[in-house]
Design an enzyme around this catalytic site. Structure first.
Site, PDB file in Angstrom:
ATOM      1  N   PHE A   1       0.859  -1.188   0.000  1.00 25.41           N
ATOM      2  CA  PHE A   1       0.000   0.000   0.000  1.00 25.41           C
ATOM      3  C   PHE A   1       0.892   1.233   0.000  1.00 25.41           C
ATOM      4  CE2 PHE A   1      -2.211  -3.501   1.916  1.00 25.41           C
ATOM      5  CZ  PHE A   1      -3.517  -3.402   1.469  1.00 25.41           C
TER       6      PHE A   1
ATOM      7  N   LEU B   1       2.223  -1.675   4.562  1.00 26.70           N
ATOM      8  CA  LEU B   1       2.024  -0.245   4.314  1.00 26.70           C
ATOM      9  C   LEU B   1       3.385   0.422   4.136  1.00 26.70           C
ATOM     10  CD1 LEU B   1      -0.503   0.637   7.201  1.00 26.70           C
ATOM     11  CD2 LEU B   1      -1.032  -0.282   4.920  1.00 26.70           C
ATOM     12  N   CYS B   2       3.520   1.253   3.097  1.00 24.67           N
ATOM     13  CA  CYS B   2       4.769   1.999   2.889  1.00 24.67           C
ATOM     14  C   CYS B   2       5.014   2.892   4.105  1.00 24.67           C
ATOM     15  CB  CYS B   2       4.658   2.871   1.648  1.00 24.67           C
ATOM     16  SG  CYS B   2       6.007   4.050   1.484  1.00 24.67           S
ATOM     17  N   ILE B   3       6.202   2.783   4.673  1.00 22.04           N
ATOM     18  CA  ILE B   3       6.462   3.480   5.939  1.00 22.04           C
ATOM     19  C   ILE B   3       6.391   4.999   5.795  1.00 22.04           C
ATOM     20  CG2 ILE B   3       8.999   3.327   5.717  1.00 22.04           C
ATOM     21  CD1 ILE B   3       8.964   2.913   8.840  1.00 22.04           C
TER      22      ILE B   3
ATOM     23  N   ALA C   1       2.802   6.021   5.356  1.00 20.88           N
ATOM     24  CA  ALA C   1       2.008   5.742   6.564  1.00 20.88           C
ATOM     25  C   ALA C   1       2.276   6.761   7.663  1.00 20.88           C
ATOM     26  CB  ALA C   1       2.289   4.331   7.058  1.00 20.88           C
TER      27      ALA C   1
END
Lengths: 130, 123
Positions: free
Chosen positions: A39, A77-79, A82
Site C-alpha cells: 500500500f 504499508l509503505c512506511i 504511513a
C-alpha cells in the site's frame, strides 16, 4: 500464477482499494498466490484500525483482515506514506512518542524494498487506483 | 516464471508534482528500484512532465523540489528517461528546459515501449 498487488488509492476514494481486495480473494480462490499486497501513498489508509463505518455499510478493513487471517496474505504499508498520515504500529508510536498505535494488526509497516522484492518474485504486478 | 530473474521495468509518472503526494511517492519508488539494482526506466506522461521543470519554488508549499530530486537520477544509474512529447508540446516546454536529459516519445513509441517492458508500474 504469483501476483504482487500495489494499492495506490484510499478506501474512501473510488473503488480501487475494494477492487484490489476482491481481486485478491478471487485469485486465491482460483488457486493463484498473492505474495504481498503493498500500500503506497493514499493506499495506506486501508490499514487504519480506527475507521468506523455506518452500520449499513460494509467496512473495507474486514476484507483485508480476512485475507491476512484466513489466507496469510502479507499486507505491507509503505512506511513514509504511513507515518505522515498518522498510521503507526506500536513500535513506531513508541519511537515518535505518539499516544496510540493506529494500524490494524493485519498490516505491517515496511519500506519500498518490500514492494520491489515481491514484484521481482511475481509473475504479475497489478496496480489498483492512483 | 515466478523467479527473481531480472525484469525490464517501466515506471510511469503521471501526476503533477505537488498535487497530493503521489508524484513524490513515485519518485521515491524510482530511487528505491535503482538502489535495489532493478532494471528501471522512467516515462513522464501527461501532467507528469511538469515534475521535470527547472527552478520549482516548492519551498513556498513547504515541500521539497521534485525537480531537484529528479536531477540526481543519473547518479542512481537511471539513464533511460522518456517523456511524453505531446505533453511537452501542450505545456509549451522545450526538452532542454528540463532538469535532466530526456528522450521525447510520440504516442506510437510510448505504446511500443510499454509493450517491450516486462512490468509496468503507474503512479
Amino acid at each position: 500464477m504469483i501476483y504482487t498487488l500495489l494499492v495506490l488509492s484510499s478506501p474512501g476514494a473510488g473503488h480501487g482499494a475494494r477492487t484490489a481486495a476482491d481481486f485478491a480473494l478471487t485469485a486465491i480462490g482460483r488457486g493463484h498466490t498473492i505474495n504481498r499486497v503493498f500500500f503506497l501513498d493514499e493506499g495506506v489508509d486501508a490499514g487504519c484500525a480506527a475507521v468506523v463505518y455506518p452500520q449499513d455499510e460494509s467496512t473495507p478493513l474486514d476484507n483485508w483482515a480476512a485475507l491476512a487471517e484466513e489466507h496469510a496474505v502479507e499486507l505491507v504499508l509503505c512506511i513514509s506514506s504511513a507515518l505522515k498520515r498518522g498510521l503507526l504500529d506500536s513500535s513506531e508510536a513508541q519511537r515518535y512518542d505518539k499516544p496510540a498505535a493506529t494500524v490494524h494488526p493485519a498490516f505491517s509497516i515496511g519500506g519500498l524494498g518490500q514492494l520491489i522484492e515481491a514484484a521481482a518474485g511475481a509473475d504479475r504486478l497489478m496496480t489498483f487506483g492512483g | 516464471m515466478g523467479t527473481s530473474t531480472r525484469k525490464r521495468q517501466l515506471l510511469v509518472l503521471r501526476h503533477a508534482p505537488y498535487h497530493g503526494a503521489a508524484a513524490r511517492a513515485a519518485v521515491d519508488l524510482a530511487l528505491a528500484m535503482a538502489a535495489f539494482e532493478q532494471d528501471v526506466e522512467l516515462l513522464f506522461l501527461g501532467d507528469g512532465v511538469l515534475q521535470l521543470l527547472k527552478d520549482q519554488a516548492a519551498d513556498a508549499l513547504g515541500r521539497k523540489s521534485l525537480g531537484r530530486i529528479l536531477s540526481s537520477l543519473p547518479l542512481y544509474d537511471i539513464e533511460r528517461v522518456y517523456v511524453d512529447a505531446a505533453a511537452l508540446a501542450r505545456f509549451a516546454i522545450a526538452a532542454d528546459a528540463l532538469v535532466l536529459p530526456v528522450e521525447p516519445l510520440a504516442e506510437a513509441e510510448i505504446h511500443a515501449l510499454m509493450n517491450a517492458c516486462d512490468q509496468l508500474v503507474s503512479c
